[in-house]
Design an enzyme around this catalytic site. Structure first.
Site, PDB file in Angstrom:
ATOM      1  N   ASP A  90       0.391  -7.187   9.477  1.00 12.91           N
ATOM      2  CA  ASP A  90       1.794  -6.896   9.180  1.00 12.91           C
ATOM      3  C   ASP A  90       2.196  -7.743   7.978  1.00 12.91           C
ATOM      4  O   ASP A  90       1.675  -8.831   7.791  1.00 12.91           O
ATOM      5  CB  ASP A  90       2.696  -7.225  10.371  1.00 12.91           C
ATOM      6  CG  ASP A  90       4.013  -6.459  10.337  1.00 12.91           C
ATOM      7  OD1 ASP A  90       4.323  -5.766  11.325  1.00 12.91           O
ATOM      8  OD2 ASP A  90       4.734  -6.539   9.326  1.00 12.91           O
ATOM      9  N   ASN A 136       0.256  -6.171   3.342  1.00 14.71           N
ATOM     10  CA  ASN A 136       0.512  -4.736   3.411  1.00 14.71           C
ATOM     11  C   ASN A 136      -0.816  -4.003   3.190  1.00 14.71           C
ATOM     12  O   ASN A 136      -1.415  -4.122   2.124  1.00 14.71           O
ATOM     13  CB  ASN A 136       1.518  -4.376   2.305  1.00 14.71           C
ATOM     14  CG  ASN A 136       1.896  -2.907   2.326  1.00 14.71           C
ATOM     15  OD1 ASN A 136       1.201  -2.070   2.902  1.00 14.71           O
ATOM     16  ND2 ASN A 136       3.012  -2.586   1.688  1.00 14.71           N
ATOM     17  N   CYS A 212      -6.641  15.046  12.865  1.00 10.42           N
ATOM     18  CA  CYS A 212      -6.214  13.803  12.211  1.00 10.42           C
ATOM     19  C   CYS A 212      -4.839  14.021  11.579  1.00 10.42           C
ATOM     20  O   CYS A 212      -4.240  15.080  11.710  1.00 10.42           O
ATOM     21  CB  CYS A 212      -7.247  13.342  11.179  1.00 10.42           C
ATOM     22  SG  CYS A 212      -7.037  14.054   9.532  1.00 10.42           S
ATOM     23  N   CYS A 236      20.438   1.761   7.979  1.00  9.37           N
ATOM     24  CA  CYS A 236      19.172   1.516   8.673  1.00  9.37           C
ATOM     25  C   CYS A 236      19.001   2.506   9.809  1.00  9.37           C
ATOM     26  O   CYS A 236      19.950   3.119  10.290  1.00  9.37           O
ATOM     27  CB  CYS A 236      19.106   0.086   9.192  1.00  9.37           C
ATOM     28  SG  CYS A 236      20.130  -0.217  10.622  1.00  9.37           S
ATOM     29  N   CYS A 289      -9.191  20.771   6.606  1.00 10.47           N
ATOM     30  CA  CYS A 289      -8.428  19.531   6.408  1.00 10.47           C
ATOM     31  C   CYS A 289      -8.603  19.033   4.974  1.00 10.47           C
ATOM     32  O   CYS A 289      -9.687  19.110   4.396  1.00 10.47           O
ATOM     33  CB  CYS A 289      -8.887  18.456   7.391  1.00 10.47           C
ATOM     34  SG  CYS A 289      -8.006  16.882   7.190  1.00 10.47           S
TER      35      CYS A 289
END
Lengths: 390, 390
Positions: A90, A136, A212, A236, A289
């Protein structure tokens, strides 16, 4: 002498203050080498090991051999991971706005979420091993490092993790995880809560075997809420700890069922909080895909299935395929490959209550975030008509 | 002078120790008088107030006028109560065996659960007001005190609480809450997790309007697990934090929907973790209920309905009655009074997946705990046959 008395007085005060501060807090409990089923108040594992005695879980101790990577340490990601080896990813910091849940505490404001999560979890259970990455995953360098840790970060260094959990709040991060897992053939679970906080879902993705994130637009639970209220800028998203608690609970329950091999693992389980409705379904991968690694994984899976003796295939499928439940409810919608090929667009016939989260990207390998909308205002029919025209 | 230096040295050490002990912990945030929707990282209410902007909840601030009493501060009771005035009742102490959840921490072992819960919640949200009672509500004196606090413990002293939540783990405590709420006409919600930890349920009980705990044997979710594995003596029940998390989540979601008047409030919502199945239903009270106060409440409710103009009745019912959802699933089983009268026993025709938790007590006002079994091995048919013979 007056100075001495003042000091002695201050010393007593400080000692009292320290004692109060420490309260009942002793040292953290020592690590526990072997999980015991012994019924004593001091055994934190007795309630879990009871599942073994009851015949529900054959081998609960096995949980201590698994490694799980969690991307996104927010409302969903922070739940219940107290027995597994954990990799946390994170890049966010704890803010007071994250305090509407029980996990982060006000004194942690300003810490990185991964550090705050490790501190809290380590205090509760020193038996968990942590590896935290405060970055990130969607930037180029970080993505490569992320791929490397997924491939090599298991208890036995050099082996891949057992499961990746996506607990992120944006499309870009989900697609990054999807891309990595397709390339590595890594099984993962996705989770999400809607912008309006009153619906959510979890999804199990086995590359080559189930659809997926690039096979079809991601599926979300229809919320029957006027979508126009979501579209204002600069405000938000809503967040309800109750919705997050339910989604986190069904996600980690699915993780335990998958890793420890009990019950029926759901491929897709939705939660509509307004109606208390929980649709389930499963979806095969799309042979067209846009992710070439997904198509490659589909070939590998086909060969694997073909190579297995008939009996073994049946056994293996029974482990994870979401069967009709015993209650006469038929919501599972299995799409055959023939049906998919015959269809003119990549959106399959979805059970009621499940819809698509995004419109389909324009034939590009990596769809860009601007083209997505949080919850489409278009009906499924309109979307399918559009896709036929692509 | 040596003594003075020694004291000064010790003082510095203590001050350092205290600073370390306090770590990053600053003072708790100040109380917030008015909930704001302002989008800043420092506003803990912004994510909740967004629900108001989206039109999902008309008046979220109203939450600060409600008082909720929670009996049983365990795995379910401790969840998410951060905006309401809270009365907590429990007689248990925190043990290490309670550490398989995120709420209690190892340093709290030995504290009363109500005290530990208050400490943790107050730290997270100083805006909650607490009243804690560290006693067993089933003894005579405590029961009277419990009744008194339910009747008078609201924000405005002398007014009854808005809701009572039962988060206990035994039949006796549930029946005590049932008895109190029938006498007071107090609306309450019940919650429970099975002994094998893989199923659970929540239930809304409106005295006189929906079935109480004495109207019929309590309903539980059929778990399809060999019950014999549960019956050994001297072993503790299993406990999965995931199952508790889901049940706590759907319970508090139902509380929010009920208090803040959004979505469909469920009368009964079950959770079968093995199959990811969530049956819902509703049940009217039994006119022959063994609790005289339940029968009295039924009369009051009938008069209230009769006295209301037709239009108002419809409006009021829409607020809380569990309607068929929009997904074509029909699991709600409303039993008419005629059907109930015609039936030879108090067990109504239950939807698949829901069964009775206990056999019916023998015509006594207060059934005794020995006569109950945790999850009956008998089929519904056998139970009904038995009841016909009573």
């Amino acid at each position: 002498m007056a100075e001495l008395r003042r000091l002695q007085q201050r010393l007593r005060e400080l000692e009292e203050e320290l004692a109060r501060e420490r309260g009942g807090r002793g040292a953290p409990r020592p690590r526990i080498e072997a999980m015991s089923a012994e019924v004593t108040d001091s055994n934190p594992y007795s309630r879990l090991m009871a599942l073994k005695r009851m015949g529900i879980v054959q081998d609960y101790e096995k949980i201590r051999t698994f490694t799980v990577a969690v991307v996104g340490v927010g409302g969903v990601g922070i739940f219940f991971f107290y027995l597994i080896i954990l990799l946390l990813f994170d890049y966010d910091k704890v803010e007071l706005a994250n305090m509407n849940r029980l996990f982060f505490q006000p004194h942690q404001a300003g810490l990185s979420k991964v550090q705050a999560a490790e501190d809290t979890l380590r205090n509760i259970n020193p038996d968990v091993q942590f590896e935290v990455h405060n970055y990130n995953i969607t930037t180029l360098d970080n993505f490569e490092h992320f791929m490397d840790r997924i491939s090599n970060g298991a208890l036995e260094e050099g082996k891949p993790v057992d499961l990746v959990l996506s607990c992120v709040d944006n499309f870009e991060a989900r697609m990054a995880i999807n891309t990595a897992c397709n390339e590595l053939g890594q099984i993962w679970m996705e989770s999400g809560v809607s912008e309006n906080a009153v619906s959510g879902h979890i999804q199990l993705i086995i590359p080559g075997e189930s659809a997926c994130f690039a096979c079809a637009p991601p599926l979300v639970v229809a919320a029957n809420i006027d979508e126009k209220t979501l579209k204002r800028e600069g405000v938000c998203a809503a967040s309800l700890p109750t919705t997050m608690g339910v989604v986190a609970g069904i996600l980690v329950q699915n993780v335990l069922k998958y890793l420890l091999n009990f019950g029926t693992v759901s491929y897709y389980l939705g939660y509509n909080a307004m109606q208390d409705f929980f649709p389930t379904m499963a979806m095969k991968p799309n042979p067209q895909c846009s992710d070439q690694n997904c198509r490659k994984q589909q070939e590998i899976y086909k060969k694997k299935v073909a190579a297995q003796p008939k009996q073994e295939v049946t056994e293996q499928e029974e482990e994870i395929v979401h069967e009709d439940n015993d209650w006469g409810i038929e919501l599972v919608s299995e799409i055959s490959e023939d049906e998919l090929k015959a269809a003119s667009g990549p959106v399959p016939d979805l059970p009621e209550g499940i819809t698509v989260a995004y419109t389909i990207p324009n034939k590009e390998e990596n769809p860009v975030a601007e083209e997505t909308v949080a919850e489409s205002e278009e009906s499924l029919e309109e979307l399918m008509a559009k896709m036929r025209n692509l």
